[in-house]
Design a protein around this motif. Sequence first.
Motif, short mmCIF file in Angstrom:
data_model
loop_
_atom_site.label_atom_id
_atom_site.label_comp_id
_atom_site.label_asym_id
_atom_site.label_seq_id
_atom_site.Cartn_x
_atom_site.Cartn_y
_atom_site.Cartn_z
N SER A 166 0.75 -1.04 -0.07
CA SER A 166 -0.04 -0.02 -0.23
C SER A 166 0.78 1.03 0.08
N PHE A 167 0.11 2.18 -0.43
CA PHE A 167 0.99 3.85 -0.30
C PHE A 167 -0.29 4.76 0.19
N LYS A 168 0.16 5.68 0.76
CA LYS A 168 -0.58 6.72 1.15
C LYS A 168 0.03 8.31 0.86
N ALA A 169 -1.04 9.07 0.80
CA ALA A 169 -0.73 10.45 0.31
C ALA A 169 -1.66 11.43 1.02
N THR A 170 -1.09 12.65 0.94
CA THR A 170 -2.07 13.91 1.22
C THR A 170 -1.86 14.84 0.16
N ILE A 171 -3.26 15.07 -0.44
CA ILE A 171 -3.15 16.06 -1.52
C ILE A 171 -3.06 17.49 -0.96
N ASN A 172 -2.20 18.10 -1.46
CA ASN A 172 -1.68 19.58 -0.97
C ASN A 172 -1.93 19.67 0.45
N ASP A 173 -1.29 18.99 1.27
CA ASP A 173 -1.33 19.10 2.65
C ASP A 173 -1.22 20.64 3.36
N PRO A 174 -2.07 21.08 3.93
CA PRO A 174 -2.13 22.46 4.24
C PRO A 174 -1.26 22.82 5.39
N LEU A 175 -0.69 21.78 6.16
CA LEU A 175 -0.03 21.76 7.19
C LEU A 175 1.51 21.68 7.02
N LEU A 176 1.81 21.63 5.52
CA LEU A 176 3.26 21.23 5.21
C LEU A 176 3.87 22.57 5.17
N PRO A 177 5.14 22.71 6.18
CA PRO A 177 5.79 23.90 6.33
C PRO A 177 6.56 24.43 5.11
N ILE A 178 6.87 23.54 3.93
CA ILE A 178 7.51 23.90 2.84
C ILE A 178 6.62 24.42 1.62
N ASN A 179 7.04 25.47 1.01
CA ASN A 179 6.50 25.56 -0.40
C ASN A 179 7.40 25.33 -1.61
N MET A 180 6.93 24.84 -2.64
CA MET A 180 7.51 24.43 -3.64
C MET A 180 7.26 25.54 -4.87
N ALA A 181 7.87 25.96 -5.53
CA ALA A 181 7.66 26.58 -6.79
C ALA A 181 8.74 26.26 -7.88
N PRO A 182 8.14 25.68 -8.91
CA PRO A 182 7.02 25.16 -9.27
C PRO A 182 6.49 23.82 -8.44
N LEU A 183 5.29 23.78 -8.18
CA LEU A 183 4.67 22.56 -7.63
C LEU A 183 5.05 21.16 -8.17
N GLU A 184 5.32 21.21 -9.61
CA GLU A 184 5.65 19.94 -10.58
C GLU A 184 6.70 20.55 -11.52
N ALA A 185 7.91 19.52 -11.41
CA ALA A 185 9.31 19.99 -12.22
C ALA A 185 9.00 19.31 -13.75
N ASP A 186 8.80 20.43 -14.57
CA ASP A 186 8.48 20.17 -16.10
C ASP A 186 9.64 20.46 -16.95
N PHE A 187 10.15 19.56 -17.47
CA PHE A 187 11.46 19.64 -18.23
C PHE A 187 10.82 20.09 -19.73
N GLY A 188 9.63 19.85 -19.92
CA GLY A 188 9.11 20.03 -21.49
C GLY A 188 9.30 19.08 -22.27
N SER A 189 9.45 19.75 -23.67
CA SER A 189 9.84 18.58 -24.81
C SER A 189 11.33 18.73 -24.82
N ILE A 190 12.09 17.52 -24.78
CA ILE A 190 13.31 17.37 -25.01
C ILE A 190 13.63 16.24 -26.16
N VAL A 191 14.74 16.90 -27.33
CA VAL A 191 15.02 15.93 -28.06
C VAL A 191 15.78 14.67 -27.74
N SER A 192 15.26 13.66 -28.22
CA SER A 192 16.21 12.18 -27.83
C SER A 192 17.87 12.54 -27.96
N GLY A 193 18.39 12.25 -26.82
CA GLY A 193 20.01 12.33 -26.68
C GLY A 193 20.32 13.44 -26.14
#
Length: 265
Positions: free
Chosen positions: A149-176
């Motif tokens: 099993s696994f567990k998670a909390t969606i956008n935990d309001p008690l988390l003391p750390i803010n991330m910017a951005p919330l998801e790291a997006d490398f975008g479109s990258i050419v192979s190689g």
Amino acid sequence: MSVTGRAVILGVAFIFLLAGKISVAGAQEEPLPPEVPFQPIQKLDIVVNPASKARIKFESDTFDFGSIPRGATVVHSFKFANAGQDTLEITSVRPTCGCTTAPLSSNKVAPGDEATIKAYFNSKNFNGRLTKYIYVNSSDPIDPYLKISFKATINDPLLPINMAPLEADFGSIVSGAPGIVKVTLTNAGDSPVDIRLIHESAPEMVKASPTSMSLQPNGNAELTLQLAAQDKSGELKESLTFDITGGQEGRFSLPWKAVITGQRQ
């Protein structure tokens, strides 16, 4: 026999007959025990050989992603080994939710070898705290039917750390070609905290730096993610999980994604 004797005998017989009827009637009126609902037998996927010496042993059968952003995909690899003397066969891996996929690295594991079940969880349709399960059937006669099993909390309001951005997006990258993304972590709490990387779902693809840091209240630090050059085109979705200790404790996962396209010219 006199008339009086016959009358006595008939009277006694009538009394015994009447007592029997009363007893039978009383027994019929006793309440019946409650009926047990019918429980159909579940069909099993495999027939386990009781003589098999295959033994499945998970490194850990649970994982906590901590706080994750809604709409992103987070990933954890459940590692297991064959601690027995016969080949271990994994006959089925079944997530209990359509939000989860769980590909298996190998369905046959030799004695002493290891394999992984990689759980991909899409948080798109969820809020708050949650726990999800994956059922694993194998040829281990001692533990043929296991649950991880696994567990998670969606956008935990008690988390003391803010991330910017919330998801790291490398975008479109050419192979190689390699890729790089920077994420800023800010301590939004009132106490100093230490942050440490504890899990990488694809360490062969992405390296995070630094892997540990200390932040004062309102302090921030830059986390660099470097994507190694990939040969195969397609979409990648993986994640990193961090522990928070110190004045406040917690855990969070940083999802990352990339689209590898075409061939490098």
